[in-house]
Design an enzyme around this catalytic site. Structure first.
Site, short mmCIF file in Angstrom:
data_model
loop_
_atom_site.label_atom_id
_atom_site.label_comp_id
_atom_site.label_asym_id
_atom_site.label_seq_id
_atom_site.Cartn_x
_atom_site.Cartn_y
_atom_site.Cartn_z
N CYS A 38 58.73 10.01 32.56
CA CYS A 38 57.59 10.31 30.76
C CYS A 38 56.86 11.16 31.75
O CYS A 38 57.36 12.15 31.98
CB CYS A 38 56.44 8.54 31.76
SG CYS A 38 56.05 8.96 33.61
N THR A 39 55.86 11.56 30.80
CA THR A 39 55.04 12.79 30.77
C THR A 39 54.80 13.66 32.19
O THR A 39 54.98 14.84 32.16
CB THR A 39 53.60 12.09 29.62
OG1 THR A 39 53.94 11.79 28.34
CG2 THR A 39 52.66 13.86 30.04
#
Length: 300
Positions: free
Chosen positions: A182-183
């Site tokens: 994810c980010t």
């Protein structure tokens, strides 16, 4: 001769989180609110019983003082990354009190049980294994800006939808290697905890998330395609965490490439090809008026 104006200093952007039991989240919120207002920060911090999460920006000195405060407040395992923005990336400063610092909607235990962390080089090695299922845990509009080569896109609109996607699409894969990203890493703390809770054995995640990967890995060695969507005025960043080329559609929130901005259905502040058919003429007229007021300086 008049003195030349000094060059504007870039904003330091800090993305941070830590899962940690907080005895009094409301008291911490009050302290952070007062500190951020004094330091003239912008951005959002989320505080909950389970810890802290957020992205904020300010001068280098202000961000350093915030970081020092968090360390002194017991956040000694803070996942913390800094980058730069040439313009103010958020409009205002907020500290929110919530039930979760990232909302999955089902109970998991990321402080006790998470997947195996991989640094960028180990992540590249794992991605080279064709037997590994690589899952992007982000929302579809984030994935659209860029993702890892060969990654599965669950096509979700909210992280709350991820548990149902797992039940539908990963059932029977409990014996396989699953790698998630994810980010900044926080969603994978919960997604890997979820999979382990469901009986998966070999579960991995990218330590520090995409942002750490793009910061550390040279483009020539990268398995990342595109740019990384970020939740601030930069819209996207690329390798070296340099500001990307995307512009956000303020009607639907999708990150738009230069090619998409050349589409006949794109009108700044009003519509793009992804949302043109989803809004009425009345809504478009309202968006158009909002954009006119923004350009005239009446809105910020």
């Amino acid at each position: 001769m008049p003195e030349p104006h000094p060059a504007p200093q870039p904003y330091t952007v800090a993305a941070l989180y830590q899962f940690r039991a907080l005895p009094d989240p409301a008291a911490l919120r009050a302290e952070l609110l007062a500190l951020g207002e004094r330091l003239e920060l912008c951005g959002t911090l989320i505080v909950a019983d389970e810890g802290i999460n957020g992205t904020v920006a300010g001068s280098a000195a202000a961000i350093a003082e915030l970081h020092a405060f968090l360390l002194a407040s017991g956040f000694d395992r803070l996942e913390y990354k800094e980058s730069q923005a040439s313009e103010k990336p958020f409009k205002r400063y907020k500290v929110r009190l919530k039930k979760e610092i990232v909302t999955l909607g089902v109970p998991v235990a990321p402080r006790e049980q998470v997947g195996t962390y991989l640094d960028p080089q180990a992540w590249n090695d794992l991605l080279a294994d064709p037997e590994v299922i690589v899952v992007d845990t982000r929302n579809r509009y984030e994935v659209k800006a860029g993702t890892f080569q060969g990654a599965v896109d669950p096509e979700i609109d909210s992280f709350r939808e991820f548990p149902a996607w797992v039940d539908e699409h990963l059932a029977g894969a409990e014996g396989k290697k699953i790698a998630m990203f994810c980010t900044g890493g926080i969603r994978c703390e919960k997604s890997t905890s979820l999979l382990l809770q469901k009986g998966f054995q070999d579960v991995y995640h990218l330590k520090g998330g995409i942002l750490k990967y793009l910061e550390d890995v040279p483009q020539a060695q990268s398995r990342w395609d595109g740019e990384c969507f970020v939740f601030d005025g930069r819209v996207t960043v690329g390798h070296g965490l340099q500001e990307g080329d995307a512009v956000m559609c303020h009607s639907c929130g999708w990150p738009l490439t230069a090619q998409e901005r050349a589409h006949p259905q794109f009108e700044e502040g009003v519509s793009c090809e992804h949302c043109f058919d989803e809004t009425t003429d009345v809504q478009k007229a309202a968006f158009r008026e909002r954009q006119r007021m923004y350009e005239a300086g009446h809105l910020t």
